[in-house]
Write a protein that holds these residues in place. Structure first.
Motif, PDB file in Angstrom:
ATOM      1  N   ALA B 109     -31.908  35.626 -26.354  1.00 27.75           N
ATOM      2  CA  ALA B 109     -33.242  36.229 -26.253  1.00 27.75           C
ATOM      3  C   ALA B 109     -34.257  35.200 -25.761  1.00 27.75           C
ATOM      4  O   ALA B 109     -35.126  35.503 -24.946  1.00 27.75           O
ATOM      5  CB  ALA B 109     -33.676  36.793 -27.609  1.00 27.75           C
ATOM      6  N   ARG B 110     -34.134  33.961 -26.248  1.00 30.60           N
ATOM      7  CA  ARG B 110     -35.073  32.927 -25.820  1.00 30.60           C
ATOM      8  C   ARG B 110     -34.880  32.583 -24.344  1.00 30.60           C
ATOM      9  O   ARG B 110     -35.833  32.336 -23.614  1.00 30.60           O
ATOM     10  CB  ARG B 110     -34.901  31.678 -26.687  1.00 30.60           C
ATOM     11  CG  ARG B 110     -35.512  31.840 -28.091  1.00 30.60           C
ATOM     12  CD  ARG B 110     -35.472  30.538 -28.851  1.00 30.60           C
ATOM     13  NE  ARG B 110     -36.011  30.668 -30.201  1.00 30.60           N
ATOM     14  CZ  ARG B 110     -37.305  30.558 -30.495  1.00 30.60           C
ATOM     15  NH1 ARG B 110     -38.172  30.304 -29.536  1.00 30.60           N
ATOM     16  NH2 ARG B 110     -37.722  30.689 -31.738  1.00 30.60           N
ATOM     17  N   VAL B 111     -33.611  32.563 -23.926  1.00 34.15           N
ATOM     18  CA  VAL B 111     -33.330  32.298 -22.507  1.00 34.15           C
ATOM     19  C   VAL B 111     -33.908  33.424 -21.647  1.00 34.15           C
ATOM     20  O   VAL B 111     -34.521  33.185 -20.604  1.00 34.15           O
ATOM     21  CB  VAL B 111     -31.814  32.158 -22.273  1.00 34.15           C
ATOM     22  CG1 VAL B 111     -31.484  32.240 -20.789  1.00 34.15           C
ATOM     23  CG2 VAL B 111     -31.325  30.841 -22.850  1.00 34.15           C
ATOM     24  N   ARG B 112     -33.756  34.650 -22.116  1.00 32.14           N
ATOM     25  CA  ARG B 112     -34.338  35.791 -21.387  1.00 32.14           C
ATOM     26  C   ARG B 112     -35.845  35.645 -21.280  1.00 32.14           C
ATOM     27  O   ARG B 112     -36.439  35.873 -20.221  1.00 32.14           O
ATOM     28  CB  ARG B 112     -33.989  37.103 -22.098  1.00 32.14           C
ATOM     29  CG  ARG B 112     -32.610  37.650 -21.782  1.00 32.14           C
ATOM     30  CD  ARG B 112     -32.524  39.132 -22.153  1.00 32.14           C
ATOM     31  NE  ARG B 112     -32.702  39.383 -23.570  1.00 32.14           N
ATOM     32  CZ  ARG B 112     -31.725  39.301 -24.476  1.00 32.14           C
ATOM     33  NH1 ARG B 112     -30.510  38.963 -24.092  1.00 32.14           N
ATOM     34  NH2 ARG B 112     -31.959  39.547 -25.743  1.00 32.14           N
ATOM     35  N   ALA B 113     -36.468  35.250 -22.410  1.00 34.94           N
ATOM     36  CA  ALA B 113     -37.929  35.115 -22.420  1.00 34.94           C
ATOM     37  C   ALA B 113     -38.371  34.061 -21.408  1.00 34.94           C
ATOM     38  O   ALA B 113     -39.387  34.222 -20.721  1.00 34.94           O
ATOM     39  CB  ALA B 113     -38.423  34.762 -23.821  1.00 34.94           C
ATOM     40  N   LEU B 114     -37.617  32.985 -21.301  1.00 34.62           N
ATOM     41  CA  LEU B 114     -37.994  31.907 -20.382  1.00 34.62           C
ATOM     42  C   LEU B 114     -37.790  32.305 -18.921  1.00 34.62           C
ATOM     43  O   LEU B 114     -38.628  31.998 -18.072  1.00 34.62           O
ATOM     44  CB  LEU B 114     -37.186  30.642 -20.689  1.00 34.62           C
ATOM     45  CG  LEU B 114     -37.635  29.839 -21.911  1.00 34.62           C
ATOM     46  CD1 LEU B 114     -36.719  28.643 -22.126  1.00 34.62           C
ATOM     47  CD2 LEU B 114     -39.073  29.370 -21.722  1.00 34.62           C
ATOM     48  N   THR B 115     -36.676  32.962 -18.638  1.00 39.70           N
ATOM     49  CA  THR B 115     -36.415  33.320 -17.247  1.00 39.70           C
ATOM     50  C   THR B 115     -37.302  34.473 -16.791  1.00 39.70           C
ATOM     51  O   THR B 115     -37.667  34.549 -15.633  1.00 39.70           O
ATOM     52  CB  THR B 115     -34.944  33.720 -17.051  1.00 39.70           C
ATOM     53  OG1 THR B 115     -34.600  34.705 -18.022  1.00 39.70           O
ATOM     54  CG2 THR B 115     -34.036  32.520 -17.201  1.00 39.70           C
ATOM     55  N   ARG B 116     -37.672  35.338 -17.727  1.00 39.93           N
ATOM     56  CA  ARG B 116     -38.504  36.481 -17.376  1.00 39.93           C
ATOM     57  C   ARG B 116     -39.825  36.027 -16.772  1.00 39.93           C
ATOM     58  O   ARG B 116     -40.331  36.575 -15.804  1.00 39.93           O
ATOM     59  CB  ARG B 116     -38.762  37.317 -18.637  1.00 39.93           C
ATOM     60  CG  ARG B 116     -39.665  38.517 -18.428  1.00 39.93           C
ATOM     61  CD  ARG B 116     -39.839  39.230 -19.742  1.00 39.93           C
ATOM     62  NE  ARG B 116     -40.314  38.327 -20.781  1.00 39.93           N
ATOM     63  CZ  ARG B 116     -39.913  38.345 -22.035  1.00 39.93           C
ATOM     64  NH1 ARG B 116     -39.034  39.216 -22.422  1.00 39.93           N
ATOM     65  NH2 ARG B 116     -40.414  37.493 -22.915  1.00 39.93           N
ATOM     66  N   ARG B 117     -40.398  34.992 -17.369  1.00 42.60           N
ATOM     67  CA  ARG B 117     -41.706  34.539 -16.924  1.00 42.60           C
ATOM     68  C   ARG B 117     -41.659  33.996 -15.498  1.00 42.60           C
ATOM     69  O   ARG B 117     -42.654  34.013 -14.793  1.00 42.60           O
ATOM     70  CB  ARG B 117     -42.199  33.447 -17.889  1.00 42.60           C
ATOM     71  CG  ARG B 117     -43.596  32.994 -17.639  1.00 42.60           C
ATOM     72  CD  ARG B 117     -44.186  32.335 -18.863  1.00 42.60           C
ATOM     73  NE  ARG B 117     -44.696  33.282 -19.828  1.00 42.60           N
ATOM     74  CZ  ARG B 117     -45.754  34.031 -19.623  1.00 42.60           C
ATOM     75  NH1 ARG B 117     -46.393  33.992 -18.493  1.00 42.60           N
ATOM     76  NH2 ARG B 117     -46.177  34.856 -20.546  1.00 42.60           N
ATOM     77  N   ARG B 118     -40.486  33.483 -15.120  1.00 50.64           N
ATOM     78  CA  ARG B 118     -40.395  32.902 -13.788  1.00 50.64           C
ATOM     79  C   ARG B 118     -40.280  33.978 -12.711  1.00 50.64           C
ATOM     80  O   ARG B 118     -40.771  33.790 -11.607  1.00 50.64           O
ATOM     81  CB  ARG B 118     -39.157  32.005 -13.699  1.00 50.64           C
ATOM     82  CG  ARG B 118     -39.105  30.939 -14.746  1.00 50.64           C
ATOM     83  CD  ARG B 118     -39.734  29.693 -14.233  1.00 50.64           C
ATOM     84  NE  ARG B 118     -38.953  29.172 -13.117  1.00 50.64           N
ATOM     85  CZ  ARG B 118     -39.354  28.161 -12.372  1.00 50.64           C
ATOM     86  NH1 ARG B 118     -40.517  27.604 -12.622  1.00 50.64           N
ATOM     87  NH2 ARG B 118     -38.616  27.730 -11.393  1.00 50.64           N
TER      88      ARG B 118
END
Lengths: 226, 226
Positions: B109-118
């Motif tokens: 979930a944290r990885v998703r949150a980080l990549t989503r912003r990019r």
DNA sequence: GTGGGCCGTGAGGAAAACGTGAGGACGGCC
DNA sequence: GGCCGTCCTCACGTTTTCCTCACGGCCCAC
């Protein structure tokens, strides 16, 4: 740097307020979810710190509400360590998740990490187009032909800023109205017609045939630098 | 989506590899800090997951090395819960920090949150075909031959978007009519003929013999990028 | 052939959306 | 109180978008 802190515990709210104020943040607080959404719409914070366990409107609801119109970084604080809560919050659109109890040093570092990502956007904060040069940080508009200062009102700045941050992209009426006038005026498209006209009068070479502030009927407006 | 995982523990490395591969990531691994920097330079990952406690070149050094030339999101994993480590890593340029032991759901979930912003910041959010480049996020169409902007109306965008998100697949008339005009117009196939024609006029090289917006008689339409 | 679906084409009018001008309400300031 | 800047309301002309209608071509069944 403006920060919105939302927590239903007045003690935590006060403690965080002091912490962030001491670190030179401009602090706005909210005691429940509804207030958080309201204050976010009013103040346009650069980052939102949100307690997940608030009564009535939950933290998840607030995240959804914010994400409806904004990409502001959201850091969630929660007393619950369940993995399911974290996943839910992060997938709803939160950017980080911290469980209580936490150390203020860590919270500050995480907030710095989140806001740092936004800064590069602000550096390239000016644009020259037509006969004017606009600087969003300095809040100044200068006519390149004769060097005269052009004055914009608060509302005009907010509208122009929203359009310029999304340069080249179409910005829907809903987003513009929410960013500038708040979600309660999401149907008042007349405001947009009025203030777009004002901006064109002040920024466009020929306000009658705009080249940079373009209308897309039925959808919204688009700012094109060149 | 390409992910670089750096950890000196082969067991963890293998476990994470399996986890992220199962979630459709393209996984690149590194067993120490130097390898992490080398592989990052080779593969240009979309996100980096980094163990802080690696021998020789520490995690902090790797962060500094990456930040020297890249803004790729970095998520740090560490066995140490000291606040000082977290603050150091985050201020060095890491975007998130997770302490062992952690649940894979949370990490994902944290990885998703980080990549989503990019993703929204990336330019490539559309498709190029024929003589045009279409960007669904920016809502813009540019003719590649002369760089001219092509204007689409609200209805045209809705129709094109429905076809493009189903690129390569046949989209039935019923689905198109429901998505664009609502279920009450499910029999108005004339709308489709009219607006498909408009899109072909604006997007196809030779509107008479369409190569990307194809008719499937009696069924619906299909968008093919190439 | 030929008739009926189905699709593409062309023009035009109604409706929605937009631009424009004038002016009132409100609050801050002298 | 009177002035000023800002924000917002209202009424009306213009442009854009959407939809209707009529017609022609293609393909397949009969």
């Amino acid at each position: 740097m403006k920060i919105l802190i939302a927590d239903d515990d007045p003690q935590i709210l006060r403690a965080l307020s002091i912490t962030f104020t001491a670190s030179d943040y401009d602090v706005v607080t909210a005691g429940d979810g509804a207030a958080a959404l309201r204050r976010a719409a009013e103040h346009h914070p650069d980052i939102v710190v949100l307690d997940l366990g608030m009564p009535q409107l939950s933290g998840i609801d607030v995240i959804h509400g914010l994400r409806g119109y904004s990409t502001v970084p959201i850091l969630v604080i929660s007393g619950r360590m369940d993995s399911i809560d974290k996943v839910q919050a992060l997938d709803a659109g939160a950017d980080d998740y911290v469980t209580k109890p936490f150390l203020t040093d860590e919270l500050l570092a995480r907030v710095r990490a989140l806001t740092r990502r936004r800064l590069p956007l602000r550096e390239e904060s000016g644009a020259t187009f037509g006969d004017v040069r606009v600087d969003l940080v300095a809040r100044s508009v200068v006519r390149t032909t004769d060097g005269a200062d052009i004055h914009l009102t608060r509302t005009e700045w907010r509208l122009l800023e929203t359009l310029m941050v999304n340069a080249g992209r179409l910005v829907t009426q809903e987003i513009l109205l929410t960013e500038v006038w708040g979600p309660q005026h999401i149907r008042d498209t007349g405001y947009l017609r009025l203030y777009i006209r004002q901006l064109r009068k002040k920024l466009e070479r020929d306000p009658g045939t705009p080249r940079h502030l373009l209308t897309e009927a039925g959808m919204g407006y688009r700012f094109v630098p060149e």
